[in-house]
Motif scaffolding. Structure first.
Motif, short mmCIF file in Angstrom:
data_model
loop_
_atom_site.label_atom_id
_atom_site.label_comp_id
_atom_site.label_asym_id
_atom_site.label_seq_id
_atom_site.Cartn_x
_atom_site.Cartn_y
_atom_site.Cartn_z
N ASN A 1 2.79 1.99 -3.23
CA ASN A 1 1.94 1.98 -4.44
C ASN A 1 2.18 0.74 -5.31
O ASN A 1 2.13 0.81 -6.54
N ARG B 1 -8.01 -2.27 3.96
CA ARG B 1 -6.94 -1.28 3.84
C ARG B 1 -6.89 -0.40 5.08
O ARG B 1 -5.81 -0.10 5.62
N SER C 1 -10.37 -2.85 -7.12
CA SER C 1 -11.63 -2.13 -7.33
C SER C 1 -12.58 -2.92 -8.22
O SER C 1 -13.79 -2.96 -7.97
N TRP D 1 -12.12 -4.13 0.12
CA TRP D 1 -10.75 -3.66 0.20
C TRP D 1 -10.63 -2.37 1.03
O TRP D 1 -9.68 -2.26 1.83
N ILE E 1 0.83 -1.21 0.00
CA ILE E 1 0.00 0.00 0.00
C ILE E 1 0.87 1.26 0.00
O ILE E 1 0.69 2.17 -0.82
N ALA F 1 -4.22 -8.24 -3.60
CA ALA F 1 -3.49 -6.97 -3.61
C ALA F 1 -2.35 -6.99 -4.62
O ALA F 1 -2.04 -5.97 -5.25
N GLU G 1 -4.52 -1.52 -7.35
CA GLU G 1 -5.80 -0.90 -6.97
C GLU G 1 -6.87 -1.11 -8.03
O GLU G 1 -8.06 -1.21 -7.71
#
Length: 800
Positions: free
Chosen positions: A268, A286, A276, A282, A265, A353, A272
């Motif tokens: 980066n 998160r 999504s 998530w 996370i 992830a 994502e």
């Protein structure tokens, strides 16, 4: 039993040398005999990696612990159910088959007459022996269903937690794994998380050609694929193929994965877009990772403090997994623990992830370590077994009391506490009142936790009947013991491969039955006759005729379905002894969840949202304190550094270094407790089971390799033989699962003198969701034994 009506039950009395093709959990082999006695085993020529345990199988029928004739517990003969407190502490009396079967039939008949089917425990969980007709569990349940039924069970000891949580997360209990051909073409990193495939792929629920073992060994020195093993014990697989070992503390898998997620996370590296499009929940997870939910950021430093893995190693692993096509091969060890649902769910979250689920060679698979998972399935029909689901053939006169099904791993709790109400995966269930236990095809005194508690609960029912080949602890705690022949002493038929369906093999009888033993089919047919159920039980078929019927049924399915692999006529199969199925091109290149990844709306998962669930509203609605609605790290009370139960922890400390954490992996010398009767010397030091201990922990306790040591927990104590090795991380010890239980009084203390690991493990549910078993997360004391080491007696027959 009626005389054999078909040639597949051969006359064996001709004195000659011969080779007989048969099958075991360890693979197909030729049983070598001379003058009617087994002399060895030659592996089947198409076995990719023959098991080293085959060399011991030829001695199995002749083990000293073999049950040679029907036996009845002495006090049971004299006082019946009033003697039940003597189970496990009594001698046995040999009786005729007629006497033993009459006693067993009387116990069955009276239980159904007085209490009904809700008083009968006949689930007989266990691996049994291969064979679709002499399937001891199916035969037992067929008989009991004809009587009106028995207490059903849910889940398994192997996969209760993972098999309960994956339907919430992925919509399926046991997803098919991406094919090995795809992995070998595309994968760059394999993470063996909590598994040891070269040990566990040595066996199969049916039998095996060991394709997975061969593939794992091919990874050694692979030019592209690097392997990493996450485990408190350096697995044999990692040692053989040269994997990097990340030695996390037992029970901290979720903490380690949370540290990895934090790096993904913050840097980066988390996908994502995939999260999504293909997941729900998530944002909630998160928030938990970053500490917004509970005020604790799950940083690598935090994860290092919990797991014992240095923070820089956690960061490096996170970056490496994100930078390469990574397959997480998740094992079943981490989920056999308190809060066992959370590690596999967290592993799904980590794979999500990384964003590689549904990509060739990436994502997660949960059965590569078991029964050749990931190998391509064959194209032939599946062989069935003798049916156990049959309607009652006699009137059921008592209404059912309690719930019809219970979690299998709560068995001892059920025996001990009739009427108790517990939560189970959204339901409230009530334990029935068990008056009869009939066990065949397993050894609960090896696979059930907290053996001493089981021993007490086992003494509560009115009668215990056991059909068994060897004097293991289950037989030694029975009232009536019916000697079953081994698979080498009967003919049968079995499929090859659980996941991959490699074919069918005729398991031809190699030797005459030893002593007075009988095949399982003969035993249960004789019981059915005494209960007036012979016709519905046998359907008028002999053992040989059932074997042929199962084959012909499979052949009919192959003809009706238009499969390219059509089974030949019976006579051709009988002569060949084995049929191997080809693997079609359509089975190549399989990628798990590829269709879902490509179009989640057109190919939804069978979850509550149709997507990968990282926060479950359904679980949240249950309100279980021991199973949160998203993957999380909950520290078991018997865990490193946990002061929640300070009084209990203090009781475990000693002046020689404090407590250690027990890990109880599978042994490569047996299957659970099977083969222990002949391979026990392979897995022994100082005449008892091995305990692996790190040099630092051994030094604090003045322990050296070869010493007899005492290992104790809040539940009991064992003696074991020490092996000092750096293949187990500091703070942990290993006693392999499945050693036979040998309880003795030593200097006034109740000890298992052989080293059965489940004497030490807690019989608590993993959580209210799965109610799975706990085979790990136990705190233990370890100290050098200074007294005279008592003799191990469990591999000898009990006293008459």
């Amino acid at each position: 039993m009626a005389p054999a009506s078909h040639s597949i039950l051969p006359e064996l009395r001709i004195m000659t040398e011969r080779e007989t093709l048969t099958a075991s959990h360890w693979g197909l082999f030729y049983a070598l005999t001379k003058d009617g006695r087994l002399t060895g085993a030659r592996p089947f020529e198409k076995d990719c990696a023959p098991s080293p345990n085959l060399e011991d199988i030829a001695s199995l029928p002749y083990a000293e612990a073999r049950i040679l004739e029907p036996m009845v517990r002495r006090s049971f003969l004299e006082r019946g159910k009033d003697s039940r407190a003597d189970r496990g502490n009594d001698s046995y009396v040999p009786v005729s088959w007629d006497k033993a079967l009459d006693l067993a039939a009387d116990a069955i008949r009276s239980t159904y007459r007085d209490f009904g089917p809700s008083a009968v425990w006949g689930r007989s969980y266990g691996w049994k022996s291969p064979g679709s007709v002499n399937n001891s569990i199916a035969l037992l349940q067929r008989l009991l269903n004809l009587m009106g039924g028995y207490i059903e069970t849910g889940n398994s000891y192997s996969t209760a937690a993972i098999g309960t949580i994956l339907p919430y997360a992925l919509g399926i209990k046991d997803p098919r794994s991406t094919g090995w051909d795809t992995i070998l073409e595309h994968t760059e990193r394999i993470v063996l998380w909590g598994c040891d495939p070269l040990v566990t792929n040595d066996i199969d629920w049916t039998t095996t050609l060991h394709e997975g073992t061969e593939i794992f060994r091919s990874l050694k020195g692979h030019p592209r694929i690097r392997t990493i093993a996450v485990n408190p014990v350096c697995p044999r697989t990692a040692q053989e193929i040269g994997s990097q070992w990340i030695a996390a503390r037992p029970g901290t898998d979720c903490a380690l994965m949370l540290g990895i997620l934090y790096v993904l996370i913050k840097e980066n590296l988390a996908d994502e877009a995939f999260l999504s499009r293909c997941t729900t929940g998530w944002p909630e997870l998160r928030s938990y990772v970053l500490g917004d939910e509970d005020g604790i950021a799950k940083t690598p430093a935090w994860a290092a403090a919990e797991s014992g893995v240095p923070a820089h190693d956690i960061e490096a692993l996170a970056r490496d997994m994100a930078a390469h096509r990574t397959m997480i091969m998740f094992g079943w060890g981490p989920q056999r623990a308190r809060y066992g649902e959370l590690p596999p769910w967290m592993a799904v979250a980590l794979a999500a992830a990384l964003g590689q689920i549904g990509l060739p060679g990436g994502g997660i698979g949960t059965n590569y370590h078991y029964c050749n998972g990931g190998c391509p399935p064959g194209t032939g029909p599946q062989l069935g077994q003798i049916p156990s689901r049959v309607p009652p053939a006699v009137p059921v006169v008592h209404p059912w009391k309690g719930s019809r099904a219970v979690p299998v791993a709560r068995m001892a709790d059920v025996l001990a506490h009739p009427g108790k109400v517990i939560a189970w995966n959204g339901s409230r269930i009530e334990y029935p009142d068990v008056h009869l236990v009939f066990w065949a095809g397993g050894n609960p005194f090896a696979h059930h936790p907290d053996t001493r508690r089981l021993e007490e609960a086992w003494r509560r029912p009115d009668a215990v009947i056991v059909a068994e080949s060897f004097w293991n602890a289950t037989a030694r705690h029975a009232d009536i013991v019916l000697p079953a022949s081994t698979f080498l002493e009967r003919t049968d038929i079995t499929p090859i491969g659980t996941y991959i369906n490699d074919g069918i093999v005729l398991m031809k009888q190699a030797i005459d039955p030893i002593g007075g033993s009988k095949s399982d089919y003969a035993i249960f047919s004789a019981l059915a006759r005494r209960l007036g159920l012979e016709e519905p039980f046998t359907e008028g078929l002999t053992e040989a005729e059932w074997i042929r019927k199962l084959y012909e049924d499979a052949r009919s399915r192959s003809l009706a379905s238009g499969l390219k692999t059509l089974l030949p006529k019976w006579e051709s199969f009988e002569k060949a002894g084995v049929i191997l199925y080809p693997h079609e091109k359509k089975n190549e290149g399989y990628v798990a969840f590829a269709d879902f990844r490509r179009d989640p709306e057109a190919h939804p998962l069978k979850t509550e949202t149709g997507k990968i669930v990282l926060y479950s509203e359904r679980i949240a609605s249950l309100g279980y304190a021991d199973c949160p609605p998203h993957p999380a790290y909950l520290k078991p009370y018997e865990a490193y550094g946990n002061a929640e139960h300070a009084a209990d922890a203090a009781a475990l400390r000693n002046p020689e270094g404090g407590y250690l954490q027990l890990v109880s992996p599978k042994s490569d010398a047996r299957l659970h407790s099977q083969l222990n009767a002949v391979t026990f010397r392979k897995s022994q030091i100082a005449g008892r089971e091995i305990c692996l201990i790190n040099p630092a922990d051994a030094s604090l306790r003045n322990i050296a390799t070869g010493d007899v040591i005492r290992v104790s927990s809040l539940r009991g104590a064992i003696l074991a033989g020490a092996v000092v090795t750096d293949s187990v991380r500091p703070g942990a010890v290993v006693v392999h699962h499945g050693g036979w239980f040998d309880p003795q009084k030593v200097e006034g203390e109740a000890l298992d003198v052989h080293g059965s690991s489940n004497v030490l493990t807690p019989d608590d549910p993993a959580s209210s969701l799965s109610c799975g078993n706990i085979a790990s997360t136990a705190l233990v004391q370890v100290s050098k034994w200074t007294g005279t080491a008592p003799e191990v007696k469990v591999f000898e027959p009990p006293e008459n």
